[in-house]
Every structure is written in structure tokens, then in C-alpha cells.
Design a protein around this motif. Structure first.
Motif, PDB file in Angstrom:
ATOM      1  N   VAL A 155     -78.980  36.468 -83.187  1.00  0.00           N
ATOM      2  CA  VAL A 155     -78.061  35.140 -83.514  1.00  0.00           C
ATOM      3  C   VAL A 155     -78.256  34.517 -84.806  1.00  0.00           C
ATOM      4  CG1 VAL A 155     -76.731  33.348 -83.033  1.00  0.00           C
ATOM      5  CG2 VAL A 155     -77.113  34.795 -81.222  1.00  0.00           C
ATOM      6  N   ALA A 156     -77.232  35.068 -86.022  1.00  0.00           N
ATOM      7  CA  ALA A 156     -77.341  35.111 -87.921  1.00  0.00           C
ATOM      8  C   ALA A 156     -76.154  33.690 -87.704  1.00  0.00           C
ATOM      9  CB  ALA A 156     -76.387  35.707 -88.107  1.00  0.00           C
ATOM     10  N   THR A 190     -71.857  35.510 -84.924  1.00  0.00           N
ATOM     11  CA  THR A 190     -72.071  36.281 -85.919  1.00  0.00           C
ATOM     12  C   THR A 190     -73.537  36.553 -85.645  1.00  0.00           C
ATOM     13  OG1 THR A 190     -71.243  35.559 -88.325  1.00  0.00           O
ATOM     14  CG2 THR A 190     -72.642  36.869 -88.679  1.00  0.00           C
ATOM     15  N   PHE A 191     -73.539  38.371 -85.304  1.00  0.00           N
ATOM     16  CA  PHE A 191     -75.094  38.696 -84.380  1.00  0.00           C
ATOM     17  C   PHE A 191     -75.019  39.408 -85.805  1.00  0.00           C
ATOM     18  CE2 PHE A 191     -72.216  38.520 -80.701  1.00  0.00           C
ATOM     19  CZ  PHE A 191     -73.526  37.602 -79.707  1.00  0.00           C
ATOM     20  N   LYS A 257     -76.439  46.410 -88.993  1.00  0.00           N
ATOM     21  CA  LYS A 257     -75.066  45.729 -89.238  1.00  0.00           C
ATOM     22  C   LYS A 257     -75.068  44.411 -89.396  1.00  0.00           C
ATOM     23  CE  LYS A 257     -72.853  49.172 -91.554  1.00  0.00           C
ATOM     24  NZ  LYS A 257     -72.770  49.475 -90.907  1.00  0.00           N
ATOM     25  N   LEU A 258     -74.306  43.356 -89.863  1.00  0.00           N
ATOM     26  CA  LEU A 258     -73.563  41.854 -88.978  1.00  0.00           C
ATOM     27  C   LEU A 258     -72.180  42.343 -88.142  1.00  0.00           C
ATOM     28  CD1 LEU A 258     -74.747  40.121 -92.065  1.00  0.00           C
ATOM     29  CD2 LEU A 258     -75.776  40.024 -89.872  1.00  0.00           C
ATOM     30  N   ASP A 259     -72.360  41.597 -87.542  1.00  0.00           N
ATOM     31  CA  ASP A 259     -71.041  41.807 -86.726  1.00  0.00           C
ATOM     32  C   ASP A 259     -70.843  40.156 -85.753  1.00  0.00           C
ATOM     33  OD1 ASP A 259     -68.343  42.603 -86.162  1.00  0.00           O
ATOM     34  OD2 ASP A 259     -69.019  44.880 -85.502  1.00  0.00           O
ATOM     35  N   THR A 292     -79.412  33.786 -75.394  1.00  0.00           N
ATOM     36  CA  THR A 292     -78.346  32.590 -75.658  1.00  0.00           C
ATOM     37  C   THR A 292     -78.047  32.324 -76.758  1.00  0.00           C
ATOM     38  OG1 THR A 292     -80.255  32.765 -73.469  1.00  0.00           O
ATOM     39  CG2 THR A 292     -78.679  30.467 -74.333  1.00  0.00           C
ATOM     40  N   VAL A 293     -77.026  31.751 -76.503  1.00  0.00           N
ATOM     41  CA  VAL A 293     -76.499  30.870 -78.197  1.00  0.00           C
ATOM     42  C   VAL A 293     -76.159  29.316 -77.362  1.00  0.00           C
ATOM     43  CG1 VAL A 293     -74.899  30.364 -79.465  1.00  0.00           C
ATOM     44  CG2 VAL A 293     -75.543  32.618 -78.808  1.00  0.00           C
ATOM     45  N   SER A 294     -77.130  28.245 -77.661  1.00  0.00           N
ATOM     46  CA  SER A 294     -76.754  27.038 -77.009  1.00  0.00           C
ATOM     47  C   SER A 294     -77.402  26.211 -78.237  1.00  0.00           C
ATOM     48  CB  SER A 294     -77.900  27.149 -76.321  1.00  0.00           C
ATOM     49  OG  SER A 294     -79.050  27.321 -76.297  1.00  0.00           O
TER      50      SER A 294
END
Length: 359
Positions: A155-156, A190-191, A257-259, A292-294
Motif C-alpha cells: 500500500v503506497a 494506491t497500490f 506499476k502503481l494503481d 491490511t489497510v488500517s
């Protein structure tokens, strides 16, 4: 005096005449050494030395005669050194049949065979070891190559904000047209995939830590008017937290890549009420693992025409309950103090607005 008969061919002493006509004694009949009395000493009577009897008519050996001829006759004959030599082949065969020579030959053969086998198997083992080492290198290289092709999703960036673009419908829905561009909370992730292989996200799970409504500063009321099609529509009255919802998705982040992936969430029904808030975690399943995004703290628009977010600020007017502003300030401060929290844009602007109003 001379013998008158003249038939014995010998002299008075019993010795044969040199040129007489009488018979000579054979060597086997010669007597042994002289005894003490001058007579012959008889040989021991044993099976190994049977008695020797002179043939009839043979003259006895005189007492003074030498025993040399007798000894010569009794000794075994020596092998002749002047005879025909043995054949070379038979002599070589005799030598090889000799036990020490045979053992030496076998030892030599065993030593040579052992050296040959050691060299052979040593070379074979070396070649096998080199082959195995090369195979191991190839497998290691393949493993590194495969590992290098695996995705490496991270996770960017995380952002949360209210934005239009959500569909819905009015309540009651009988005979009503569908609605578009409704405003609601968006979770913007953004990944980053810094690997040669693409990453496929297959599922997202929303975990709600807590949820509620902001304290109201005046009385409002009315019926629910709109059903909103969020990606994660939450019940109007949330069950006991933590609460989870999952959604199957298909989102690919290409290699190197970033997306960005955006998800929407909020109460399933939107009406005349104070703005809703929530604190959530998001778990993404991808490539056989999870990310996990938290945590993320968000707020929605609500249905109060005198208390709502408007762009980069908030509209707060006609306050009938002044203490509600302090309550809102305390709630926002608590949400913003959660460790590692990502705070939505609207919560930040609400804190700024309350500060400008002295709260």
C-alpha cells in the motif's frame, strides 16, 4: 709259495690278480669297515638296512682292504650336472606354482584393479557431484527467478473523502427513477507492485471498529428518502462491533506499476439525520496472501441542511444546542488520535471549522 691249483686267479693274500681270470666282487658285496678283530662289522639288522650277502663263489674282502668302494656303493647317486637341462617353460611353470610367487602375483593384480576402480569411481563421483551441483544451481536460479516474478503488493497511499458518483434510488421506490452522482465517503487506496509479476486482488473485507452519528446542534426529523448503492452498504442500526462485510472483486495491479482502487461505504439509507462517522480496517486478499489497510476514519454528508460538509469547509448555522459543538470537537479529537489512523478530509476540515468557532 705259488698256488698249485691256479684256478682262483688271486694271490695268497686273497686279492684278485690284476690280470687274472677270476671274477671281481661286485660293489654291493663289498664288506663294511673292519671290526676291532680285523674282521668285517656286520650292518644293523633293520628294514632300512637289510643284510647284504655276497653271491656264491665271491671271494671275501681281505681285512686290510679300503672301505672306500663300500661307502661309494652305499651312498645315493648324485644328480648329474652334465645331463640335459630342463625346458624353460617347465621351469617357469614350476616358479609360478610356488606359493610365495602366486601370492605376490595375486597381490599385484588386486592392487592394480583397486587403483583402476578408485580412478573410475573417483571420476564418476566427481562428475556426478558436478552434475548435482549444476542441477542445484539451476534449481536455485529457477527459484530465484520464480520468486522474482512473484508480485510484491504494497500500500503506497491511503486517502478518504466525500465524493459524488454513487448510484441510488428514492424511497419509496415505486415509480421513482434511479439516482446518480450521489455523494458519499470514498476509500482511495494506491497500490504499488514493484515486481515482474502482476498482482490480482480477489476480495476485500471491511471491518468496522466503531460507528455512530455526530452530535446534533438542533432538532431535525423526517423520513428516509434515498437508498444508496455503496460498495459496502452498512445497516442503519449497526450490529455490535466489530462488524464485517466482504466483497468479491477483481482488480489487477500490473508488474512494476502503481494503481488506485476506490471503495465506497456508508449507511444503506440516507435521509434527514446528522452526519454519520465510522472507523474501519480493510483487508485485501491477493496472490495467496492478505494485505491490511488500517485504520481509516470517515464521515458522510448526512441529511441536515444546516450541518454538513461543503467542499473544503463545513456549513454550521442556526445552533440551538451550543454544547453540541464541544461534543463534536471532543469526538473528532478522539478519532484523530487513534494510532496510525488515516483521517478523512472532511473530519480534518470539521476540526478546523470548530477551532475557528472557538471550540
Amino acid at each position: 709259495m705259488p698256488n698249485s691249483s691256479g684256478t682262483t686267479g688271486g694271490n695268497a693274500s686273497g686279492s684278485p690278480a690284476a690280470n687274472g681270470a677270476g671274477d671281481q666282487l661286485p660293489p654291493a658285496a663289498a664288506p663294511g669297515p673292519q671290526g676291532a678283530s680285523g674282521g668285517p662289522t656286520p650292518a644293523p639288522q633293520s628294514p632300512a638296512n637289510p643284510p647284504t650277502t655276497p653271491p656264491p663263489g665271491a671271494a671275501p674282502t681281505p681285512a686290510g682292504s679300503s672301505t672306500t668302494s663300500s661307502a661309494s656303493a652305499a651312498a645315493p647317486a648324485e644328480p648329474s650336472t652334465t645331463g640335459t637341462p630342463s625346458a624353460p617353460d617347465s621351469d617357469l611353470e614350476s616358479r609360478w606354482r610356488h606359493k610365495p610367487n602366486l601370492i605376490g602375483l595375486l597381490t599385484l593384480v588386486a592392487t592394480v584393479v583397486g587403483i583402476v576402480l578408485a580412478i573410475y569411481y573417483g571420476n564418476d563421483s566427481s562428475e556426478s557431484g558436478q552434475s548435482q551441483a549444476k542441477s542445484g544451481d539451476v534449481q536455485a536460479s529457477t527459484g530465484v527467478s520464480e520468486a522474482a516474478r512473484q508480485p510484491n503488493l504494497k500500500v503506497a497511499r491511503i486517502a478518504a473523502y466525500i465524493k459524488e458518483g454513487i448510484d441510488g434510488k428514492e424511497q419509496p421506490d415505486a415509480g421513482q427513477e434511479a439516482l446518480t452522482d450521489l455523494r458519499g465517503p470514498h476509500l482511495d487506496i494506491t497500490f504499488e507492485n514493484r515486481a515482474p509479476g502482476p498482482s490480482l486482488i480477489t476480495k476485500a473485507t471491511l471491518r468496522v471498529r466503531e460507528a455512530g452519528v455526530l452530535p446534533g446542534c438542533h432538532q431535525i426529523g423526517g423520513e428516509l428518502a434515498i437508498s444508496v448503492n455503496y460498495d459496502f452498504p452498512l445497516p442503519d442500526k449497526l450490529p455490535k462491533t466489530p462488524y464485517e462485510q466482504s466483497k468479491d472483486i477483481s482488480f489487477t495491479v500490473e508488474d512494476n506499476k502503481l494503481d488506485r482502487l476506490t471503495l465506497t461505504m456508508g449507511p444503506e439509507n440516507h435521509g434527514w439525520e446528522n452526519p454519520w462517522y465510522g472507523v474501519v480496517d480493510i483487508v485485501f486478499e491477493h496472490d495467496g496472501t492478505k494485505t491490511t489497510v488500517s485504520p481509516v476514519a470517515v464521515v458522510d454528508t448526512g441529511g441536515d441542511a444546516e450541518f454538513y460538509p461543503d467542499g473544503d469547509t463545513w456549513v454550521i448555522k442556526n445552533i440551538s444546542i451550543p454544547t453540541c459543538l464541544d461534543e463534536n470537537a471532543a469526538l473528532v479529537d478522539r478519532l484523530m488520535s487513534i494510532p496510525d489512523v488515516t483521517v478523512s478530509k472532511e473530519l480534518k476540515t470539521l476540526r478546523d471549522k470548530l477551532t475557528s468557532m472557538g471550540h
